[in-house]
Write a protein that holds these residues in place. Structure first.
Motif, PDB file in Angstrom:
ATOM      1  N   THR A   1       0.807  -1.224   0.000  1.00  0.00           N
ATOM      2  CA  THR A   1       0.000   0.000   0.000  1.00  0.00           C
ATOM      3  C   THR A   1       0.839   1.273   0.000  1.00  0.00           C
ATOM      4  O   THR A   1       0.300   2.372  -0.166  1.00  0.00           O
ATOM      5  CB  THR A   1      -0.945   0.007   1.222  1.00  0.00           C
ATOM      6  N   SER A   2       2.135   1.152   0.172  1.00  0.00           N
ATOM      7  CA  SER A   2       3.006   2.328   0.174  1.00  0.00           C
ATOM      8  C   SER A   2       3.166   2.925  -1.213  1.00  0.00           C
ATOM      9  O   SER A   2       3.659   4.050  -1.367  1.00  0.00           O
ATOM     10  CB  SER A   2       4.394   1.957   0.713  1.00  0.00           C
ATOM     11  N   GLY A   3       2.754   2.166  -2.245  1.00  0.00           N
ATOM     12  CA  GLY A   3       2.905   2.636  -3.608  1.00  0.00           C
ATOM     13  C   GLY A   3       4.301   2.441  -4.151  1.00  0.00           C
ATOM     14  O   GLY A   3       4.671   3.012  -5.189  1.00  0.00           O
TER      15      GLY A   3
ATOM     16  N   ASP B   1      -2.483 -13.751   8.816  1.00  0.00           N
ATOM     17  CA  ASP B   1      -2.521 -12.872   9.979  1.00  0.00           C
ATOM     18  C   ASP B   1      -3.049 -11.515   9.503  1.00  0.00           C
ATOM     19  O   ASP B   1      -2.343 -10.765   8.830  1.00  0.00           O
ATOM     20  CB  ASP B   1      -1.118 -12.721  10.576  1.00  0.00           C
ATOM     21  N   GLU B   2      -4.302 -11.207   9.845  1.00  0.00           N
ATOM     22  CA  GLU B   2      -4.936  -9.994   9.322  1.00  0.00           C
ATOM     23  C   GLU B   2      -4.171  -8.734   9.699  1.00  0.00           C
ATOM     24  O   GLU B   2      -4.088  -7.777   8.929  1.00  0.00           O
ATOM     25  CB  GLU B   2      -6.383  -9.908   9.830  1.00  0.00           C
ATOM     26  N   GLN B   3      -3.592  -8.720  10.898  1.00  0.00           N
ATOM     27  CA  GLN B   3      -2.856  -7.544  11.337  1.00  0.00           C
ATOM     28  C   GLN B   3      -1.638  -7.307  10.438  1.00  0.00           C
ATOM     29  O   GLN B   3      -1.317  -6.173  10.073  1.00  0.00           O
ATOM     30  CB  GLN B   3      -2.416  -7.718  12.790  1.00  0.00           C
ATOM     31  N   LYS B   4      -0.956  -8.398  10.062  1.00  0.00           N
ATOM     32  CA  LYS B   4       0.228  -8.280   9.227  1.00  0.00           C
ATOM     33  C   LYS B   4      -0.125  -8.031   7.765  1.00  0.00           C
ATOM     34  O   LYS B   4       0.725  -7.626   6.982  1.00  0.00           O
ATOM     35  CB  LYS B   4       1.074  -9.547   9.347  1.00  0.00           C
ATOM     36  N   GLU B   5      -1.390  -8.306   7.395  1.00  0.00           N
ATOM     37  CA  GLU B   5      -1.795  -8.122   6.009  1.00  0.00           C
ATOM     38  C   GLU B   5      -2.260  -6.691   5.737  1.00  0.00           C
ATOM     39  O   GLU B   5      -2.573  -6.336   4.596  1.00  0.00           O
ATOM     40  CB  GLU B   5      -2.941  -9.087   5.667  1.00  0.00           C
ATOM     41  N   ALA B   6      -2.319  -5.841   6.766  1.00  0.00           N
ATOM     42  CA  ALA B   6      -2.888  -4.504   6.624  1.00  0.00           C
ATOM     43  C   ALA B   6      -2.142  -3.637   5.608  1.00  0.00           C
ATOM     44  O   ALA B   6      -2.730  -2.736   5.005  1.00  0.00           O
ATOM     45  CB  ALA B   6      -2.913  -3.804   7.980  1.00  0.00           C
ATOM     46  N   ASP B   7      -0.868  -3.874   5.421  1.00  0.00           N
ATOM     47  CA  ASP B   7      -0.065  -3.056   4.501  1.00  0.00           C
ATOM     48  C   ASP B   7      -0.082  -3.571   3.071  1.00  0.00           C
ATOM     49  O   ASP B   7       0.674  -3.079   2.221  1.00  0.00           O
ATOM     50  CB  ASP B   7       1.388  -2.987   4.995  1.00  0.00           C
ATOM     51  N   TRP B   8      -0.920  -4.597   2.803  1.00  0.00           N
ATOM     52  CA  TRP B   8      -0.962  -5.186   1.465  1.00  0.00           C
ATOM     53  C   TRP B   8      -2.391  -5.171   0.920  1.00  0.00           C
ATOM     54  O   TRP B   8      -3.355  -5.399   1.651  1.00  0.00           O
ATOM     55  CB  TRP B   8      -0.440  -6.631   1.504  1.00  0.00           C
ATOM     56  N   LYS B   9      -2.507  -4.908  -0.379  1.00  0.00           N
ATOM     57  CA  LYS B   9      -3.809  -4.872  -1.036  1.00  0.00           C
ATOM     58  C   LYS B   9      -3.834  -5.896  -2.167  1.00  0.00           C
ATOM     59  O   LYS B   9      -2.924  -5.965  -2.987  1.00  0.00           O
ATOM     60  CB  LYS B   9      -4.074  -3.472  -1.603  1.00  0.00           C
TER      61      LYS B   9
END
Length: 307
Positions: free
Chosen positions: A49-51, A278-286
């Motif tokens: 998600t950082s682009g 792990d949903e928490q660790k997946e937050a930075d990925w789309k």
């Protein structure tokens, strides 16, 4: 297009020997389960998600069989245990500061293979007895215990059950009054077993591995998070021994925790959730798209999307 992640392919291929052995010994249900295990893998193709343009494939769904001696499932379970154990140890060190780690191996005389289940039950009761002693409680703050049931040179008709145990101790343990020598560990284990022979016990301080980037903590995880039995050890057994091992190990627990680690690791989840989302660790990925790979002719092939 074939799957780039070779470990999935390699472990799927390893199941062939287990399937043949199960079929040859009339374990039809289990052989069908292992044969179907990992026949499809669904990956989430994701962008950060950082682009930054960084992408990855993350396993999202799969049909794992969860048979105890399936190489594919054993590999996934091992990943789970290693991840959970490392996270637990990091959490403990965050709370209490740097810890010391001891790797303890406890053995018994090799039993006849028909007595494997009763022998393991006795070993578990004996370890509980030892863990309740004053010396153990004074020295050990927590433990992770793994059972292994065979060895490289186990004789036909015998099993070789033994415990690999990671012990959490004070950083100063090795120079403290609570330090337990190998001789003392042997005495404690023999007393707990209530046997008239001297059991083989190995105890050593865990240090960073030479020629690697592993810290002492990661080395500790690496040492103890092993397969309960390597599939090559199992499939090399004669048919009679193989059948007895499969039957004797039904419902057997191969991992347990105590002390500071008891509520830090969900061993049931390690066995049941082999996907590791792990949903928490997946937050930075789309997610960009789903990729379905199907097992065919010895490899995983990407299934084309329907128009």
């Amino acid at each position: 297009m074939t799957l780039a992640e070779e470990k999935f392919r390699n472990h799927k291929l390893m199941t062939n020997d287990v399937i043949l052995k199960l079929e040859h010994n009339a374990f039809k249900k289990q052989s069908e389960q292992v044969k179907d295990c990992g026949s499809y893998l669904v990956f989430s193709h994701q962008a950060h998600t950082s682009g930054s343009g960084v992408t990855r494939n993350k396993l999202k769904r799969a049909n794992f069989c969860k048979f105890r001696f399936c190489p594919m499932c054993a590999w996934r379970r091992n990943i789970n245990i290693g991840r959970e154990l490392l996270a637990a140890l990091n959490s403990i060190e965050d709370d209490r500061g740097e810890m010391g780690y001891v790797f303890l191996t406890l053995t018994v005389k090799n039993p006849h293979i028909e007595d494997l289940k009763t022998t393991v039950s006795k070993m578990n009761k004996s370890f509980k007895r030892m863990s309740e002693t004053k010396d153990f409680k004074s020295a050990v703050f927590g433990y992770f215990k793994a059972l292994e049931i065979l060895g490289d040179n186990t004789k036909e008709g015998e099993a070789h059950p033994h415990f690999h145990i990671l012990l959490l101790v004070n950083k100063s343990y090795f120079v403290s009054r609570d330090y337990l020598s190998q001789t003392k560990w042997i005495e404690m284990w023999q007393n707990a077993l209530r046997v008239d022979y001297t059991p083989v016990v190995d105890v050593r301080k865990i240090k960073p591995k030479k020629n690697s980037n592993l810290t002492a903590l990661k080395s500790a995880v690496f040492e103890v998070a092993k397969y309960s039995v390597k599939h090559t050890e199992l499939t090399s057994r004669i048919d009679k021994d193989f059948s007895i091992i499969v039957n004797q190990t039904k419902g057997m627990r191969f991992f347990s925790t105590g002390g500071l680690l008891k509520d830090k690791i969900n061993l049931l989840k390690c066995d049941e959730d082999l996907i590791n989302l792990d949903e928490q660790k997946e937050a930075d990925w789309k997610e960009i798209e789903e990729l379905l790979y199907v097992w065919k002719n010895g490899d995983y092939f990407l299934k084309p999307k329907e128009a």
